[in-house]
Structures are given as C-alpha cells and as structure tokens.
Design a protein around this motif. Sequence first.
Motif, short mmCIF file in Angstrom:
data_model
loop_
_atom_site.label_atom_id
_atom_site.label_comp_id
_atom_site.label_asym_id
_atom_site.label_seq_id
_atom_site.Cartn_x
_atom_site.Cartn_y
_atom_site.Cartn_z
N TYR A 32 37.53 46.20 37.82
CA TYR A 32 38.46 45.06 37.86
C TYR A 32 38.33 44.33 39.20
N ASN A 47 35.10 42.32 39.65
CA ASN A 47 35.09 41.10 38.84
C ASN A 47 36.00 40.02 39.40
N ARG A 48 36.88 40.38 40.34
CA ARG A 48 37.84 39.43 40.88
C ARG A 48 37.47 38.93 42.28
N HIS A 87 37.38 35.19 42.71
CA HIS A 87 38.75 34.66 42.60
C HIS A 87 39.50 34.85 43.92
N TYR A 88 39.38 36.02 44.52
CA TYR A 88 40.07 36.27 45.78
C TYR A 88 39.56 35.34 46.88
N SER A 143 41.25 32.05 46.29
CA SER A 143 42.71 32.08 46.40
C SER A 143 43.20 32.37 47.81
N ILE A 148 46.22 43.14 46.97
CA ILE A 148 45.10 43.27 46.05
C ILE A 148 45.12 44.63 45.36
N GLU A 187 47.75 44.67 42.64
CA GLU A 187 47.30 43.90 41.47
C GLU A 187 46.34 44.73 40.63
N VAL A 188 45.40 45.39 41.31
CA VAL A 188 44.41 46.20 40.60
C VAL A 188 45.09 47.32 39.82
N LYS A 218 46.89 45.73 36.69
CA LYS A 218 46.17 44.96 35.69
C LYS A 218 44.84 45.56 35.22
N SER A 224 41.71 45.90 30.78
CA SER A 224 40.98 44.66 31.06
C SER A 224 39.56 44.73 30.51
#
Length: 213
Positions: free
Chosen positions: A117, A120-121, A124-125, A128, A181, A184-185, A188, A192
């Motif tokens: 996860y 893959n993010r 995005h980080y 953001s 972070i 969140e991991v 979520k 996923s």
Amino acid sequence: MHRFYGIRIGIFGMLSLLLFSSCNDYSSTGIEDSVEFIESTVPVAEAQDVTMDLKSGANSFALHLIDLSNIDPNPIISNGQKRAWCIEWDVRVIQGLQKHVKLHSTEGKVYWNKLNYLLNRIDHYKQSYPQITYKEIQAAIWSIVDYKPFSIDKIPDYPNFPSSFYEDGEYRFDVTLTKEIIEEVKIKASGSVFDKFALVIENEGQIIVTTSE
C-alpha cells in the motif's frame, strides 16, 4: 552466501555471523526468527542470477538507487535503474556491484499488504506533502514491516542509529508526517488492490525492496 538464503537454511548460524559483523553506521541487533517473513515471498524465476549495482538514492527520492541487469524477460521487472528501500535499519548495506542477486515477489501475499500500500502511494505523498523527503518514506517502511521491532519514539534508545535520520538528540525527518502516513497505511491497506508490489532483493547486505513495474 546471500543473507536471505542464509535465513532460510540456518537462522541461528546467520545470527552468529551478523552479531559480529561490522556495520558502519548500523548496529546489528540480530535477525528475528520470522518464518512468516521468509515464506511469504515467491522467487521470480527470471531474476535469480541478477547483477546489481547499488548506490545512494537520496537524490532520487529513495534510500538506495539500484541498477539491475541479467534479468530475463518477464512481466514483473526489467533491467535498468530502480529506486529501492531497506527493511533492516540495523544491518549494513553493501554498495557497489554484486552478482548472483535473487529477486522474490510479494504479489498477493497478505503479509506484505501494508508495505505494498505504501509503495503504491509514494507519488501521491510527493504531490500532497511538498516537504516530504525519502526519509519519511523509509522511516514509515521500518515501522510497518513486521520483521524487526521498531518504533519512531524509541529511536533515541537505538545504538548507532543512522545519523542521517537522528543525530545529537534531534530527529532529521518529519516525525509527525511519518506517523500520519503510518496511520493511513494501517487503516487502509487491508483489502486494497495494488497496481504494483514489492520485490524483495536477496543480496549480501541488508534486505532491500524495490517495486514491480
């Protein structure tokens, strides 16, 4: 002998070797006897005799930058330059050229959901959080991979912790952002679907990971 293979065939023998190894900025606390960790990957058949050139990846938003060659054609990973991260903060990295490196896939393995996860993010980080660096990502990886006990709050107690992350009583990365972070991991990751997944790299130094393509 590669360390990953050594864990498979003799956890206690390898423990003895690591306890007496020189670790530069790292101090070995020994390998955790984690059968789940060892058995939760699948060898990539086309990448079992790879040549790897490893160097610092700080300028490429990664802990390491690796150049892989001698990989046979396959849908998972190709030859070329990749970003890479480490799982073991307390084991030395071997920079430079290594031969006979082996890659192992984590595709579909629940044990690796949190790491997959996070990997893959990463883009995005970066979009953001303008202040984010490779250090927040790496510290999050140490925290979420259930391989060796690690806590950001306990870093001051760890002997010879990498000075690029903590030095003279001061954290050298954004602790608050890293913890956000991590949370969140944890929330979520389960359930996923991942576009890419971690590839565990068996080599002579610390266990490192890169991603599939």
